[in-house]
Structure formats: structure tokens, C-alpha cells
Design a protein around this motif. Structure first.
Motif, PDB file in Angstrom:
ATOM      1  N   ASN A 164      -3.684  15.878  -7.168  1.00 13.96           N
ATOM      2  CA  ASN A 164      -4.590  14.756  -6.958  1.00 13.96           C
ATOM      3  C   ASN A 164      -4.757  14.038  -8.294  1.00 13.96           C
ATOM      4  O   ASN A 164      -5.558  14.434  -9.130  1.00 13.96           O
ATOM      5  N   ASP A 165      -3.958  13.021  -8.498  1.00 12.24           N
ATOM      6  CA  ASP A 165      -3.834  12.355  -9.797  1.00 12.24           C
ATOM      7  C   ASP A 165      -4.436  10.960  -9.716  1.00 12.24           C
ATOM      8  O   ASP A 165      -4.005  10.135  -8.900  1.00 12.24           O
ATOM      9  N   ALA A 166      -5.417  10.668 -10.588  1.00 11.87           N
ATOM     10  CA  ALA A 166      -6.063   9.355 -10.571  1.00 11.87           C
ATOM     11  C   ALA A 166      -5.127   8.238 -11.008  1.00 11.87           C
ATOM     12  O   ALA A 166      -5.444   7.057 -10.837  1.00 11.87           O
ATOM     13  N   TRP A 167      -3.977   8.596 -11.573  1.00  8.36           N
ATOM     14  CA  TRP A 167      -2.998   7.572 -11.961  1.00  8.36           C
ATOM     15  C   TRP A 167      -2.096   7.179 -10.785  1.00  8.36           C
ATOM     16  O   TRP A 167      -1.235   6.319 -10.936  1.00  8.36           O
ATOM     17  N   CYS A 168      -2.284   7.824  -9.626  1.00  5.12           N
ATOM     18  CA  CYS A 168      -1.438   7.551  -8.458  1.00  5.12           C
ATOM     19  C   CYS A 168      -2.285   7.154  -7.259  1.00  5.12           C
ATOM     20  O   CYS A 168      -3.454   7.563  -7.136  1.00  5.12           O
ATOM     21  N   ILE A 169      -1.687   6.400  -6.362  1.00  7.50           N
ATOM     22  CA  ILE A 169      -2.357   6.030  -5.117  1.00  7.50           C
ATOM     23  C   ILE A 169      -1.315   5.808  -4.034  1.00  7.50           C
ATOM     24  O   ILE A 169      -0.165   5.428  -4.319  1.00  7.50           O
ATOM     25  N   GLY A 170      -1.714   6.068  -2.779  1.00  2.34           N
ATOM     26  CA  GLY A 170      -0.860   5.796  -1.638  1.00  2.34           C
ATOM     27  C   GLY A 170      -1.581   4.884  -0.673  1.00  2.34           C
ATOM     28  O   GLY A 170      -2.750   5.125  -0.337  1.00  2.34           O
ATOM     29  N   LEU A 171      -0.925   3.840  -0.222  1.00  5.81           N
ATOM     30  CA  LEU A 171      -1.516   2.882   0.702  1.00  5.81           C
ATOM     31  C   LEU A 171      -0.529   2.585   1.823  1.00  5.81           C
ATOM     32  O   LEU A 171       0.690   2.603   1.614  1.00  5.81           O
ATOM     33  N   PRO A 172      -1.043   2.314   3.034  1.00  6.45           N
ATOM     34  CA  PRO A 172      -0.153   2.043   4.163  1.00  6.45           C
ATOM     35  C   PRO A 172       0.678   0.788   3.948  1.00  6.45           C
ATOM     36  O   PRO A 172       0.256  -0.166   3.285  1.00  6.45           O
ATOM     37  N   VAL A 173       1.862   0.785   4.507  1.00  3.27           N
ATOM     38  CA  VAL A 173       2.744  -0.382   4.465  1.00  3.27           C
ATOM     39  C   VAL A 173       1.995  -1.592   5.027  1.00  3.27           C
ATOM     40  O   VAL A 173       1.289  -1.498   6.037  1.00  3.27           O
ATOM     41  N   GLY A 174       2.141  -2.715   4.349  1.00  5.67           N
ATOM     42  CA  GLY A 174       1.532  -3.948   4.817  1.00  5.67           C
ATOM     43  C   GLY A 174       0.107  -4.165   4.376  1.00  5.67           C
ATOM     44  O   GLY A 174      -0.485  -5.212   4.694  1.00  5.67           O
ATOM     45  N   THR A 175      -0.490  -3.214   3.645  1.00  3.21           N
ATOM     46  CA  THR A 175      -1.870  -3.390   3.193  1.00  3.21           C
ATOM     47  C   THR A 175      -1.972  -4.581   2.245  1.00  3.21           C
ATOM     48  O   THR A 175      -1.241  -4.640   1.246  1.00  3.21           O
ATOM     49  N   PRO A 176      -2.867  -5.546   2.544  1.00  2.67           N
ATOM     50  CA  PRO A 176      -3.042  -6.661   1.606  1.00  2.67           C
ATOM     51  C   PRO A 176      -3.793  -6.181   0.365  1.00  2.67           C
ATOM     52  O   PRO A 176      -4.859  -5.561   0.475  1.00  2.67           O
ATOM     53  N   VAL A 177      -3.218  -6.411  -0.789  1.00  9.67           N
ATOM     54  CA  VAL A 177      -3.833  -5.943  -2.033  1.00  9.67           C
ATOM     55  C   VAL A 177      -3.900  -7.078  -3.051  1.00  9.67           C
ATOM     56  O   VAL A 177      -3.120  -8.037  -3.001  1.00  9.67           O
ATOM     57  N   VAL A 178      -4.847  -6.937  -3.944  1.00  6.95           N
ATOM     58  CA  VAL A 178      -4.981  -7.811  -5.102  1.00  6.95           C
ATOM     59  C   VAL A 178      -5.048  -6.912  -6.333  1.00  6.95           C
ATOM     60  O   VAL A 178      -5.760  -5.896  -6.319  1.00  6.95           O
ATOM     61  N   VAL A 179      -4.298  -7.255  -7.350  1.00  7.32           N
ATOM     62  CA  VAL A 179      -4.418  -6.573  -8.637  1.00  7.32           C
ATOM     63  C   VAL A 179      -4.872  -7.614  -9.649  1.00  7.32           C
ATOM     64  O   VAL A 179      -4.253  -8.681  -9.787  1.00  7.32           O
ATOM     65  N   ARG A 180      -5.952  -7.335 -10.326  1.00 12.04           N
ATOM     66  CA  ARG A 180      -6.483  -8.239 -11.344  1.00 12.04           C
ATOM     67  C   ARG A 180      -7.119  -7.408 -12.442  1.00 12.04           C
ATOM     68  O   ARG A 180      -7.240  -6.174 -12.333  1.00 12.04           O
ATOM     69  N   ALA A 181      -7.536  -8.086 -13.487  1.00  9.37           N
ATOM     70  CA  ALA A 181      -8.227  -7.391 -14.576  1.00  9.37           C
ATOM     71  C   ALA A 181      -9.648  -7.036 -14.143  1.00  9.37           C
ATOM     72  O   ALA A 181     -10.243  -7.704 -13.281  1.00  9.37           O
ATOM     73  N   TRP A 182     -10.177  -5.979 -14.718  1.00 11.34           N
ATOM     74  CA  TRP A 182     -11.551  -5.564 -14.444  1.00 11.34           C
ATOM     75  C   TRP A 182     -12.528  -6.685 -14.770  1.00 11.34           C
ATOM     76  O   TRP A 182     -12.367  -7.419 -15.744  1.00 11.34           O
ATOM     77  N   GLU A 183     -13.559  -6.794 -13.949  1.00 12.65           N
ATOM     78  CA  GLU A 183     -14.651  -7.742 -14.181  1.00 12.65           C
ATOM     79  C   GLU A 183     -15.948  -6.960 -14.303  1.00 12.65           C
ATOM     80  O   GLU A 183     -16.144  -5.959 -13.586  1.00 12.65           O
ATOM     81  N   PRO A 184     -16.858  -7.384 -15.199  1.00 12.54           N
ATOM     82  CA  PRO A 184     -18.064  -6.580 -15.483  1.00 12.54           C
ATOM     83  C   PRO A 184     -18.893  -6.199 -14.266  1.00 12.54           C
ATOM     84  O   PRO A 184     -19.551  -5.167 -14.256  1.00 12.54           O
TER      85      PRO A 184
END
Length: 461
Positions: A369-389
Motif C-alpha cells: 500500500n504505497d502512497a506514491w501509487c494509485i489505481g483508477l478505473p478506465v475512463g475516469t475523468p481526472v484533473v492534475v494541477r498544482a496544490w492550492e492552499p
């Protein structure tokens, strides 16, 4: 570290024998290959021909930079390239994208180029600075109010090799003219438009007339200052400094600076910052000294030019961290104004790079169980952005949501790293802070073959 070479000038030895002896002594101090910084002027052309004649195997490349300031600059670069190729040496030539308007701008552009070439060849830069250049530089540093650290000038310990530092221009001239070597005289050498020209043609001659031997006295001051700097650097070598691979970031145990006096801190901080190319002026030094004893974990100060000093805890305990501001082409320092990267799409299309981070798709789910890894279902809409306060994330320990800053603090993420830390949102909700935590909305349970697994890796600079 290299020590300044003794003064070899004498009328009792042939110019060629003198320069060969000087070169042999200089080369004994390093085993690295060399990138020769050659401008086309007399002193640097002497270095080019001397190295080609007496130590060609030590030359990785000849680097010449056209500042884009006119015909002379282009002709000089062409002369260097032609002569170096005739001597059988590799040449790297570059022209400035924009013409600078000051000595500082020209110097920054030239050194950015030289250091980039040296990194490419895993080599060390060698320049043709002479004893006369050292005298002029000491005077210029004194006029600007430099202390002992600055007065070491070109003799200061560092990564640049200067074989001619114990040789005068007159001695180089004797050899160049005797060998009938080609060179171009920079018209700026006769100009009084810039400080170095005024020091060379007006100030130093005036001081020598009033006080014969003035230049020799300055050289002695420079040598004592360089010796003092070597002692300070030797002390720091045993203090547990850790420098990043890029040389842009450094940490030092807090106790190193806490256990001395304010006067000691005023000596150590400029030397520590100098290890990552940050120059502290008097105001910056005073700010660093005051910050040392503030005992504010997570706080930071910003120095001139955008560099920072922060305090936080890592695996070694309390540390101070110095960061050089974002660099352009490895040279002139300035803070980047580029917009933060972002991605909006489906999980299977995640970009491989996100700023200084990498997303690597895994063939199978990780065993732990590694916090540097993640699994998500195919087709999941995602956004990656910088952290906001204001970001909050729901986790098993805080199902109602908790500020990401709390998790940053618990994971010992330095304050200065947080603004660029990626946050992945699924269906509009934060579900993953790589290396920090995963949220309840992240369906990363084992035994879900339809999941696409990613690992996020940070590029440490």
C-alpha cells in the motif's frame, strides 16, 4: 581544492619554458578533462595554443561565445573556431540570442554557456585570467565594499581552473608575439565606458604612481583572503552539507549555525550559499543571521535575486535549506513566471511529465500500500494541477475532509515544495497527493483488474 599559483614571472626564463611550467603545475591539481574558455583575445589564445602543444589529451573541447555585440564578437568567435579545428580540437560555438547591454549581462550569458558545455563533457572550465585580472578584480570588489570573502576574487577556491593566474599579461604577450600567434584585440579593452576599463587605465596607474608596489600589495591581500576562504570551505566540508544533483539546492543541519555566534554565522552563511551559486550581499547576510535563531520551523526568507533560505525537518532532523532561484539555461538566476502545468482528461491519458514530476504507468498493481501509487478505473475523468492552499481531501482518518496542509506537515513536505506539488482530482474531488496520502474516493482496493495503476515520481533537482 586548487590553490592559487605562485608568481612565476621572471626575466631569467624563456617565455615558453615559463608557461609550460605554469601549465604543468596547474594541471597537477585536477584530473578532470577541461573545456577551454577562449574568446579570441591574446590571453585566451595563448591558453588555447599552450594546451594544444603541451597537454592536448586534457582538452575535452574549446568553447567560444559570440555575444552578438557586433563584428568583433563574430570575427573573434570565427578565429577561435578556425584555430581550434586546425589544432585538432573539438569546438563548441554559440551566439547570444539577445545582445546584453552591461558587463554583468554579458558575463552571465557567457558563463551559462560555459557551464552548460562543461556539464555536457563532464569537464571543468579553464579560463585565461591573469595576475593583472586578479588585481583589477580585487580593486573592483573593494570599491563595492566586499569583505574578506569577496577580496579573494579570482583566487577563491572553486570549480574553475585558472592556469595563468600567476602570470602577467606582459609575460603572455612575450610568448604570443614570439610564436606569432593570431589573436584579436577586443576594442573594449581600451574603453573607459565600463568599470574594469577605468580601473585598468586610470585608477591602477594612478595608485602605482603614488604608491609603487600597490598592485603587489593587493595580490597579497587577495592571497590571504583566498587562504581564509579555503579554511572556511574546509570547515564546511565536515559539517554534513547535502547538495542536490543539479547544484541548485542545499541542506545543512541547523545545529551547524546555531552553535556559533552571530559573527560566526555571518562568515558561514555566505560560504554555505556560495555552494549553490547564491551570492549574499551585506543585507542578505544580516537577514540570514537573524533568521537562524528565529526557531520558526517551516518559515523561509527570500533573498535578492529570488533565492530562499528555509527551515524544516527531514530524516536528519532540523535543517536549513538554501535554494537558488529558477535558472535560465543554467546561468542567470531569476524567478520563473511560467504558468503552473495542469492536465484535464481521462486517467489512461495521464501525461508522463508534470513539471518536475513523472507519472509512470504500471503493468500490475503494487504489492504494498504505497502512497506514491494509485489505481483508477478506465475512463475516469481526472484533473492534475498544482496544490492550492484551500485543498481538502477525505481519508480514512478524516472522512469529513481535512486540509492537505496538515498532511504536508505530517509528511514533512517543506513549505517551499508545496506550491508545485501535484494534486490529482477524480470527478472533481481531490483523491491523491502523491507520496502524502490517498483519499476515500480513490478506488485503489486490490483485486480490481480494471484499474489502471500509476506511480508518481519526483525529479529531485
Amino acid at each position: 581544492m586548487d590553490r592559487p599559483h605562485s608568481e612565476f614571472h621572471t626575466d631569467d626564463i624563456a617565455p615558453g619554458d615559463l608557461l609550460r611550467a605554469v601549465l604543468e603545475v596547474a594541471l597537477q591539481g585536477t584530473s578532470q578533462p577541461l573545456v577551454l574558455a577562449v574568446s579570441g583575445g591574446r590571453d585566451s589564445m595563448a591558453l588555447l595554443h599552450a594546451m594544444a602543444r603541451w597537454a592536448p589529451s586534457r582538452v575535452a573541447a574549446v568553447a567560444t561565445f559570440d555575444h552578438g555585440t557586433g563584428n568583433y564578437a563574430t570575427e573573434a568567435a570565427s578565429l577561435v573556431a578556425a584555430q581550434a579545428r586546425r589544432l585538432g580540437l573539438t569546438v563548441v560555438r554559440e551566439r547570444a540570442r539577445t545582445g546584453g547591454t552591461s558587463e554583468a549581462a554579458w558575463r552571465d550569458a557567457r558563463w551559462a554557456f560555459l557551464r552548460r558545455v562543461a556539464r555536457g563533457f563532464r569537464a571543468r572550465v579553464a579560463t585565461a585570467h591573469t595576475r593583472d585580472d586578479q588585481v583589477e578584480t580585487i580593486v573592483m570588489r573593494a570599491l563595492r565594499g566586499s569583505g574578506a570573502r569577496g577580496l579573494a576574487a579570482l583566487a577563491a577556491p572553486g570549480d574553475v581552473l585558472r592556469p595563468w593566474l600567476g602570470v602577467s599579461r606582459a609575460e603572455l604577450t612575450r610568448w604570443v608575439e614570439g610564436e606569432q600567434l593570431s589573436y584579436l584585440e577586443d576594442p573594449m579593452n581600451a574603453s573607459r565606458a565600463y568599470l574594469r576599463g577605468r580601473v585598468r587605465h586610470e585608477l591602477l596607474p594612478a595608485f602605482e604612481r603614488v604608491s609603487p608596489g600597490f598592485s603587489e600589495a593587493l595580490l597579497a591581500i587577495g592571497e590571504r583572503a583566498a587562504e581564509w576562504r579555503r579554511d572556511v570551505e574546509q570547515y564546511l566540508d565536515g559539517c554534513g552539507l547535502a547538495i542536490s544533483a543539479s547544484g541548485a539546492r542545499l541542506t545543512v543541519p541547523a545545529r551547524v549555525l546555531e552553535r556559533t555566534t552571530d559573527e560566526g554565522r555571518a562568515v558561514l552563511w555566505p560560504a554555505i550559499c556560495g555552494r549553490v551559486g547564491v551570492t549574499l550581499d551585506a543585507n542578505g547576510t544580516r537577514s540570514a543571521v537573524r533568521f537562524t535563531m528565529s526557531d520558526r520551523r517551516g518559515a523561509h526568507i527570500v533573498l535578492a535575486g529570488g533565492a530562499t533560505i528555509s527551515r524544516h525537518r527531514d530524516a536528519r532532523g532540523e535543517v536549513f535549506e538554501v535554494r537558488r532561484a529558477s535558472a535560465v539555461d543554467g546561468g542567470a538566476v531569476r524567478v520563473s513566471s511560467a504558468p503552473a502545468p495542469s492536465f484535464d482528461g481521462v486517467v489512461e491519458a495521464l501525461p508522463s511529465r508534470f513539471g518536475r514530476w513523472r507519472f509512470r504507468r504500471l503493468g500490475v498493481e503494487p504489492l504494498a500500500n504505497d502512497a506514491w501509487c494509485i489505481g483508477l478505473p478506465v475512463g475516469t475523468p481526472v484533473v492534475v494541477r498544482a496544490w492550492e492552499p484551500g485543498d481538502r481531501i477525505r481519508t480514512e482518518g478524516a472522512p469529513a475532509g481535512r486540509r492537505v496542509t496538515r498532511y504536508f506537515t505530517e509528511s514533512r513536505v517543506p513549505v517551499l515544495d508545496r506550491p508545485s506539488w501535484p494534486v490529482l482530482l477524480a470527478h472533481g474531488e481531490p483523491v491523491w497527493i502523491p507520496g502524502v496520502c490517498r483519499g476515500l474516493a480513490a478506488p485503489s482496493r486490490p483485486g480490481r483488474p480494471e484499474l489502471i495503476w500509476y506511480r508518481c515520481e519526483r525529479e529531485f533537482d
